[in-house]
Design a protein around this motif. Sequence first.
Motif, PDB file in Angstrom:
ATOM      1  N   PHE A 167      -5.480   3.724   0.360  1.00 10.68           N
ATOM      2  CA  PHE A 167      -5.997   2.585  -0.394  1.00 10.68           C
ATOM      3  C   PHE A 167      -6.348   2.953  -1.828  1.00 10.68           C
ATOM      4  O   PHE A 167      -6.493   2.069  -2.671  1.00 10.68           O
ATOM      5  CB  PHE A 167      -7.252   2.027   0.289  1.00 10.68           C
ATOM      6  CG  PHE A 167      -6.993   1.424   1.642  1.00 10.68           C
ATOM      7  CD1 PHE A 167      -6.740   0.068   1.771  1.00 10.68           C
ATOM      8  CD2 PHE A 167      -7.012   2.202   2.775  1.00 10.68           C
ATOM      9  CE1 PHE A 167      -6.503  -0.491   3.015  1.00 10.68           C
ATOM     10  CE2 PHE A 167      -6.779   1.655   4.028  1.00 10.68           C
ATOM     11  CZ  PHE A 167      -6.522   0.308   4.147  1.00 10.68           C
ATOM     12  N   SER A 202      -4.875  -3.247  -2.733  1.00  9.68           N
ATOM     13  CA  SER A 202      -5.025  -2.713  -1.373  1.00  9.68           C
ATOM     14  C   SER A 202      -6.172  -3.370  -0.621  1.00  9.68           C
ATOM     15  O   SER A 202      -6.175  -3.406   0.612  1.00  9.68           O
ATOM     16  CB  SER A 202      -5.231  -1.194  -1.409  1.00  9.68           C
ATOM     17  OG  SER A 202      -6.356  -0.862  -2.202  1.00  9.68           O
ATOM     18  N   CYS A 235      -1.692   1.093  -6.356  1.00  7.01           N
ATOM     19  CA  CYS A 235      -1.935  -0.041  -5.459  1.00  7.01           C
ATOM     20  C   CYS A 235      -3.413  -0.338  -5.238  1.00  7.01           C
ATOM     21  O   CYS A 235      -3.743  -1.213  -4.438  1.00  7.01           O
ATOM     22  CB  CYS A 235      -1.260   0.193  -4.111  1.00  7.01           C
ATOM     23  SG  CYS A 235      -2.016   1.507  -3.135  1.00  7.01           S
ATOM     24  N   ILE A 267       0.825  -1.213   0.000  1.00  7.98           N
ATOM     25  CA  ILE A 267       0.000   0.000   0.000  1.00  7.98           C
ATOM     26  C   ILE A 267       0.859   1.263   0.000  1.00  7.98           C
ATOM     27  O   ILE A 267       0.477   2.270  -0.608  1.00  7.98           O
ATOM     28  CB  ILE A 267      -0.955  -0.018   1.218  1.00  7.98           C
ATOM     29  CG1 ILE A 267      -1.910  -1.210   1.107  1.00  7.98           C
ATOM     30  CG2 ILE A 267      -1.735   1.288   1.316  1.00  7.98           C
ATOM     31  CD1 ILE A 267      -2.807  -1.390   2.309  1.00  7.98           C
TER      32      ILE A 267
END
Length: 513
Positions: free
Chosen positions: A431, A440, A436, A418
Amino acid sequence: AAAIKMDELLVSWLGNDTVYEDVRKLVESYRAATDPPPISPLKEKKEDGEMKNKDSPRGVIPPFYPKEARTRRRRYNDQNSVLLKTWAPDTDASLDGNLEITNCVRDQVQMIIEDVAPETKSFSLENFRKVTKDILDFPSFFNGPLFTRILQLWNSKEGTGASASTINLSMIKWFWMNEIEPYDISERFFRLFKQLESNFVGRDDFLPYIKELLNDHPGLEFLSNHAEFQEKYAVTVITRIFYSVNKCHSGKITLRQIRRSDLMQAFQQVDDEEDINKVTRYFSYEHFYVLYCRFWELDHDRDYRITREDLLKYGDHSLSHMIVDRIFDAAPRPFGKNDDSKEFLSYEDFIFFMLSEEDKANEVSVRYWFTCVDVDGDGKLNNMEMRSFYAVQLHRMQCMGHEIVPFEDMLCQMMDMIKPINSDCLIAEDFLQQECCQVSGALFDALFNLNKYLMFEQRDPFVERQKREDEFETDWDRFACIDYNRLALEEEAREEEAMEIDWVTVDDEDEDG
């Protein structure tokens, strides 16, 4: 020492996810031994055409989408031309060649009137569709609500007490000049959908349009004899719209939210596409089927409410009891909470849950689960909060005989993926980082969905690469397709079994004869 050991064994047994199911099966076995035998496991037709299969674990279920309806397509119209239209061309501009006569709305409407109503010079509801689609550039299934809105505005403007029932050229000109020409596409839709006195679009404002879609769309024609499932389909579509568009979950869609959404494009697409399952945004029948059947499978007492005990069974008992409690206590609801909302999930609430559970790679689902895990509500996930959720997962791993992954190792792995702004805590924006966002959601699975976390730990890189290259735009689209095919195969297997029972019964009767 023996007593302590017995207590440990009892706690371990009670913590096993299969205990509830085992006890329930024992109770049902006892009841089956004392109750009279069932009548017949075969399907019965209800008066309104709905199918009821007493042998099916889903009970009353919607019909499957007809296979022969999946290959046809309709022409897609370019909606950008609406920006070039005007009621009547300016004389000087026309002489300069800056405005084509084909964009003169007045002349186009007059041609349609001469074609469909040469004697009355006015439109009824039935022959107004061409104006709706080709002149005003709304989807064709907007015809009924649009016709009603024009009459409503005109009669209100006149204020004479008279009530017009047909639309003439003057009314269309007035509507164009006041409701179409001054606004862009998004605001035209917004002004049409909302109530006259409101500054937002509510849940009930969508109903007339979805009902028209059900009556008009060739891909939904097979539902015409299934009134109950028409209603459930409409509820599903509207709830999915609010899930994606009304991200603040106020139950009120604003003009700004419509501008920032793909709602208008989805309405145009579903109007132009005969195979409604190709419109994966909001309208897919297969997506509705998966959502409704999953809800029906959990709702054992058929009261259209999901309890905490029901939700614990979701996904083969994949969710921890701690996250289930948080879903009921803190998760966003599509249309607000009432006094007893903490005791159950409605069908609309369940749609929010399932869309978030099966696709954790979008902003709405990330904020849904972040709210659930953020126990103190400070907008940050700290180690203590995550450790409390993961402790339940550790206990479940131990009870099921899986290899234990310590909290520190799990957290270190997730932080590497993350890459949060602050290493001391996580915020929702961590997130949502583009690099990512696809992985995430694994942290949420690690905290409360044991089955998915174990699948993540044992993932095959080749399969993951295939997922990235397949035809599905989202994880939800992929899940819905796979689950619909699973449900279809199960239903076909039950039908074949029922046919075999029929043949065996016939053979036995022939032998007795």
